[in-house]
Design a protein around this motif. Structure first.
Motif, short mmCIF file in Angstrom:
data_model
loop_
_atom_site.label_atom_id
_atom_site.label_comp_id
_atom_site.label_asym_id
_atom_site.label_seq_id
_atom_site.Cartn_x
_atom_site.Cartn_y
_atom_site.Cartn_z
N SER A 114 0.82 -1.22 0.00
CA SER A 114 0.00 0.00 0.00
C SER A 114 0.85 1.26 0.00
CB SER A 114 -0.95 0.00 1.20
OG SER A 114 -0.20 0.05 2.41
N MET A 115 2.10 1.16 0.43
CA MET A 115 2.95 2.37 0.46
C MET A 115 4.11 2.31 -0.53
SD MET A 115 4.77 1.81 4.13
CE MET A 115 5.40 0.21 4.58
N SER A 116 4.35 1.14 -1.13
CA SER A 116 5.46 1.01 -2.07
C SER A 116 5.00 0.29 -3.33
CB SER A 116 6.61 0.21 -1.44
OG SER A 116 7.15 0.89 -0.34
N GLU A 117 4.96 1.02 -4.42
CA GLU A 117 4.54 0.45 -5.70
C GLU A 117 5.44 -0.70 -6.12
OE1 GLU A 117 2.20 0.30 -9.36
OE2 GLU A 117 1.85 0.87 -7.28
N HIS A 118 6.73 -0.59 -5.86
CA HIS A 118 7.64 -1.67 -6.25
C HIS A 118 7.32 -2.95 -5.49
CE1 HIS A 118 10.07 -0.96 -2.59
NE2 HIS A 118 9.92 0.33 -2.85
N CYS A 119 6.88 -2.84 -4.24
CA CYS A 119 6.49 -4.03 -3.47
C CYS A 119 5.20 -4.63 -4.02
CB CYS A 119 6.34 -3.69 -1.99
SG CYS A 119 7.91 -3.52 -1.11
N ARG A 120 4.27 -3.79 -4.44
CA ARG A 120 3.02 -4.29 -5.01
C ARG A 120 3.31 -5.06 -6.29
NH1 ARG A 120 -0.14 -3.59 -8.94
NH2 ARG A 120 0.89 -1.76 -9.77
N ILE A 121 4.16 -4.51 -7.14
CA ILE A 121 4.50 -5.16 -8.40
C ILE A 121 5.25 -6.47 -8.14
CG2 ILE A 121 5.96 -4.95 -10.47
CD1 ILE A 121 5.22 -1.90 -10.38
N CYS A 122 6.16 -6.45 -7.20
CA CYS A 122 6.93 -7.65 -6.87
C CYS A 122 6.03 -8.75 -6.33
CB CYS A 122 8.04 -7.32 -5.87
SG CYS A 122 9.14 -8.71 -5.52
N ALA A 123 5.14 -8.40 -5.43
CA ALA A 123 4.21 -9.39 -4.88
C ALA A 123 3.37 -10.02 -5.98
CB ALA A 123 3.31 -8.75 -3.82
N GLN A 124 2.91 -9.21 -6.90
CA GLN A 124 2.09 -9.69 -8.00
C GLN A 124 2.91 -10.64 -8.90
OE1 GLN A 124 0.79 -6.57 -10.69
NE2 GLN A 124 -1.10 -7.68 -11.12
N ALA A 125 4.14 -10.27 -9.21
CA ALA A 125 4.99 -11.11 -10.04
C ALA A 125 5.34 -12.42 -9.33
CB ALA A 125 6.27 -10.36 -10.43
N CYS A 126 5.55 -12.35 -8.04
CA CYS A 126 5.85 -13.57 -7.28
C CYS A 126 4.65 -14.51 -7.26
CB CYS A 126 6.28 -13.22 -5.86
SG CYS A 126 7.94 -12.53 -5.76
N ARG A 127 3.46 -13.97 -7.07
CA ARG A 127 2.26 -14.81 -7.08
C ARG A 127 2.08 -15.48 -8.45
NH1 ARG A 127 1.29 -15.93 -2.01
NH2 ARG A 127 0.97 -14.11 -0.72
N ALA A 128 2.35 -14.72 -9.51
CA ALA A 128 2.23 -15.29 -10.86
C ALA A 128 3.26 -16.41 -11.07
CB ALA A 128 2.42 -14.20 -11.91
#
Length: 131
Positions: A104-118
């Motif tokens: 919620s505070m770091s866009e790079h963390c959001r993108i990373c989490a999404q890529a990891c889930r994929a």
């Protein structure tokens, strides 16, 4: 990724028990997760988020190694590949969970989490097709 698709199509048939074209989604997911995790780790270092940076670095390492192994059909070993995909699932889940805490505070963390889930989903699908 079209260059990767071209390389996969040119690999000799019958060199492995796996259909190299079927492995493409997993290879691409590992590549995307490795890139996202590398970028996240770099950004984390500047934000004093050592645990997240370390988790992302480990994820990038495992994802890259797994991807490279999948691209070597002549040296393919089913038990080794299964172990590497299981490692991708484990590290991908851990990294996604860590990054989701900061998403919620770091866009790079959001993108990373999404890529990891994929990557986790792609590895699980690949392992199911190997069974």
């Amino acid at each position: 990724m079209s260059m990767m698709m071209d390389m996969m199509k040119s690999m000799p048939a019958g060199t492995t028990g796996m259909d190299m074209t079927a492995m493409q989604p997993c290879i691409e997911a590992c590549s995307a997760a490795a890139m996202a995790a590398t970028m996240c780790a770099d950004a984390d270092a500047g934000e004093n988020m050592a645990r997240c940076a370390s988790m992302c670095t480990s994820t990038a390492d495992v994802a890259t190694t797994t991807m490279r192994m999948m691209m070597r059909p002549a040296g393919y070993d089913m038990s080794a590949m299964s172990a590497m995909m299981q490692a991708c699932v484990a590290v991908g889940e851990a990294c996604a969970a860590e990054c989701e805490m900061h998403a919620s505070m770091s866009e790079h963390c959001r993108i990373c989490a999404q890529a990891c889930r994929a990557m986790v989903d792609a590895c699980r699908s690949m392992m199911a097709s190997m069974a």
